[in-house]
Motif scaffolding. Structure first.
Motif, PDB file in Angstrom:
ATOM      1  N   PHE A   1       3.822  -0.340   8.512  1.00 43.18           N
ATOM      2  CA  PHE A   1       4.120   0.876   7.919  1.00 43.18           C
ATOM      3  C   PHE A   1       5.571   1.273   7.998  1.00 43.18           C
ATOM      4  CE2 PHE A   1      -0.051   2.740   6.912  1.00 43.18           C
ATOM      5  CZ  PHE A   1      -0.919   1.867   7.640  1.00 43.18           C
ATOM      6  N   GLY A   2       6.231   1.659   6.842  1.00 38.17           N
ATOM      7  CA  GLY A   2       7.561   2.433   6.873  1.00 38.17           C
ATOM      8  C   GLY A   2       7.416   3.877   7.486  1.00 38.17           C
TER       9      GLY A   2
ATOM     10  N   LEU B   1      -2.452   0.974  -4.302  1.00 33.18           N
ATOM     11  CA  LEU B   1      -1.854  -0.205  -3.872  1.00 33.18           C
ATOM     12  C   LEU B   1      -1.501  -1.230  -5.226  1.00 33.18           C
ATOM     13  CD1 LEU B   1      -4.041  -2.777  -4.281  1.00 33.18           C
ATOM     14  CD2 LEU B   1      -5.113  -1.498  -2.483  1.00 33.18           C
TER      15      LEU B   1
ATOM     16  N   LEU C   1      -5.264   6.010   1.713  1.00 36.07           N
ATOM     17  CA  LEU C   1      -4.620   5.159   0.494  1.00 36.07           C
ATOM     18  C   LEU C   1      -4.704   5.807  -0.714  1.00 36.07           C
ATOM     19  CD1 LEU C   1      -3.365   2.337  -0.091  1.00 36.07           C
ATOM     20  CD2 LEU C   1      -5.795   1.683  -0.504  1.00 36.07           C
TER      21      LEU C   1
ATOM     22  N   TYR D   1       0.223   4.892   1.349  1.00 34.92           N
ATOM     23  CA  TYR D   1      -0.570   6.063   1.809  1.00 34.92           C
ATOM     24  C   TYR D   1      -0.033   7.600   1.695  1.00 34.92           C
ATOM     25  CZ  TYR D   1      -3.506   2.471   3.939  1.00 34.92           C
ATOM     26  OH  TYR D   1      -4.395   1.188   4.232  1.00 34.92           O
TER      27      TYR D   1
ATOM     28  N   HIS E   1       0.819  -1.114  -0.034  1.00 28.31           N
ATOM     29  CA  HIS E   1       0.120  -0.111  -0.092  1.00 28.31           C
ATOM     30  C   HIS E   1       0.792   1.229  -0.094  1.00 28.31           C
ATOM     31  CE1 HIS E   1      -3.766  -1.891   2.105  1.00 28.31           C
ATOM     32  NE2 HIS E   1      -3.194  -2.555   1.320  1.00 28.31           N
TER      33      HIS E   1
ATOM     34  N   TYR F   1       3.493 -10.304   8.874  1.00 29.74           N
ATOM     35  CA  TYR F   1       2.412 -11.077   9.307  1.00 29.74           C
ATOM     36  C   TYR F   1       1.950 -12.313   8.322  1.00 29.74           C
ATOM     37  CZ  TYR F   1       2.271  -7.125  12.251  1.00 29.74           C
ATOM     38  OH  TYR F   1       2.615  -6.082  13.041  1.00 29.74           O
TER      39      TYR F   1
ATOM     40  N   GLY G   1       1.543 -12.605   5.349  1.00 28.85           N
ATOM     41  CA  GLY G   1       0.544 -12.518   4.242  1.00 28.85           C
ATOM     42  C   GLY G   1      -0.868 -12.420   4.827  1.00 28.85           C
ATOM     43  N   SER G   2      -1.110 -11.795   6.121  1.00 26.00           N
ATOM     44  CA  SER G   2      -2.548 -12.091   6.611  1.00 26.00           C
ATOM     45  C   SER G   2      -3.644 -10.924   6.110  1.00 26.00           C
ATOM     46  CB  SER G   2      -2.501 -11.914   8.070  1.00 26.00           C
ATOM     47  OG  SER G   2      -2.186 -10.733   8.512  1.00 26.00           O
ATOM     48  N   GLY G   3      -2.898  -9.742   5.738  1.00 29.39           N
ATOM     49  CA  GLY G   3      -3.426  -8.748   4.818  1.00 29.39           C
ATOM     50  C   GLY G   3      -4.040  -7.922   5.894  1.00 29.39           C
ATOM     51  N   ASN G   4      -4.688  -8.492   6.762  1.00 27.69           N
ATOM     52  CA  ASN G   4      -5.659  -7.505   7.946  1.00 27.69           C
ATOM     53  C   ASN G   4      -4.709  -6.749   8.834  1.00 27.69           C
ATOM     54  OD1 ASN G   4      -7.956  -9.841   7.308  1.00 27.69           O
ATOM     55  ND2 ASN G   4      -8.319  -7.589   7.041  1.00 27.69           N
ATOM     56  N   LYS G   5      -3.422  -6.953   8.816  1.00 28.20           N
ATOM     57  CA  LYS G   5      -2.579  -6.040   9.722  1.00 28.20           C
ATOM     58  C   LYS G   5      -1.507  -5.584   8.581  1.00 28.20           C
ATOM     59  CE  LYS G   5      -1.624  -9.348  12.485  1.00 28.20           C
ATOM     60  NZ  LYS G   5      -0.937 -10.065  13.770  1.00 28.20           N
ATOM     61  N   LEU G   6      -1.126  -4.363   8.746  1.00 28.27           N
ATOM     62  CA  LEU G   6      -0.099  -3.712   8.122  1.00 28.27           C
ATOM     63  C   LEU G   6       0.894  -3.182   8.850  1.00 28.27           C
ATOM     64  CD1 LEU G   6      -2.452  -1.668   5.449  1.00 28.27           C
ATOM     65  CD2 LEU G   6      -1.531  -4.061   5.212  1.00 28.27           C
TER      66      LEU G   6
END
Lengths: 114, 114
Positions: free
Chosen positions: A104-105, A48, A45, A35, A33, A95, A97-102
């Protein structure tokens, strides 16, 4: 580039120039992603790119993804003053590849001057 | 469009004080998150939840509690605030059914612990 414990990066350019921001990640990810955060607001966002894509475009934005080097970039063509913001990349790399947790840089502060 | 609201927008408390930050989302998203944002660290995940009554530990949970009372409402609790918790706090939500995993952020709460 931005990741982990790196300090916030800062870029300053003139209006009309092109700019590229980079991001690296450590393990497999299903999606990267990008942002944008304007001063005094929460991130939003803007584009992506999925792991099966090498490039994605949206207006003046172009995102790339290189899974072999585990890196992504965000380019803005002909930057305008209103592009001034902090830009973050985020992945689900840590994580599995769970997707629902990100994660961030640390972000890149882009300043576009008239 | 996703709508996430936070209250209060600004809060000042003293060391040892008790603080509750509130977040509400009106899009029936199942996932909600609390992040803190500090210069040089980007966004760091404190706690998150995938539904009413559920709580998951994030990456920087020490000193924080959270509670998800309804699908819409997620609270962050600091029971003994410390100066190290001075930060900008963001709430976000996402829909697990969306393959993009996009997170929608609130406007943030600036907390100062004296």
């Amino acid at each position: 580039s931005q990741w982990g414990e790196e300090n916030l990066q800062a870029l300053s350019i003139q209006e009309g120039e092109d700019v590229t921001m980079n991001c690296s990640y450590k393990t497999y990810t299903t999606v990267v992603h990008w942002y944008r955060q304007d001063s005094g607001r929460g991130p939003a966002l803007i584009i992506l790119i999925r792991s099966n894509e090498r490039e994605k475009r949206s207006g003046r934005l172009r995102a790339t993804l290189d899974t072999s080097s585990q890196s992504s970039s965000l380019s803005i063509t002909a930057a305008q003053c209103e592009d001034t913001a902090v830009y973050f990349c985020a992945t689900d790399a840590m994580y599995g590849g769970s997707g629902n947790k990100l994660i961030f840089g640390t972000g890149t502060l882009l300043s576009v001057k008239p | 469009e996703a709508a996430v609201t936070q209250s209060p927008r600004n809060k000042v408390t003293v060391t040892g004080g008790n603080v509750t930050l509130s977040c509400r989302q009106t899009n029936s998203h199942n996932y909600m998150y609390w992040y803190r944002q500090d210069t040089g660290h980007g966004l760091r995940l404190i706690h998150y939840s995938y539904g009413a009554g559920n709580l998951q530990i994030g990456d920087v949970p020490d000193g924080y509690k959270a509670t998800r009372t309804t699908q819409e409402d997620f609270f962050l609790l600091l029971e003994l605030a410390s100066p190290s918790q001075t930060s900008l706090y963001f709430c976000a939500s996402s829909d697990a059914r969306e393959s993009s995993y996009e997170q929608y952020f609130g406007p943030g709460t600036r907390l100062t612990v004296l």
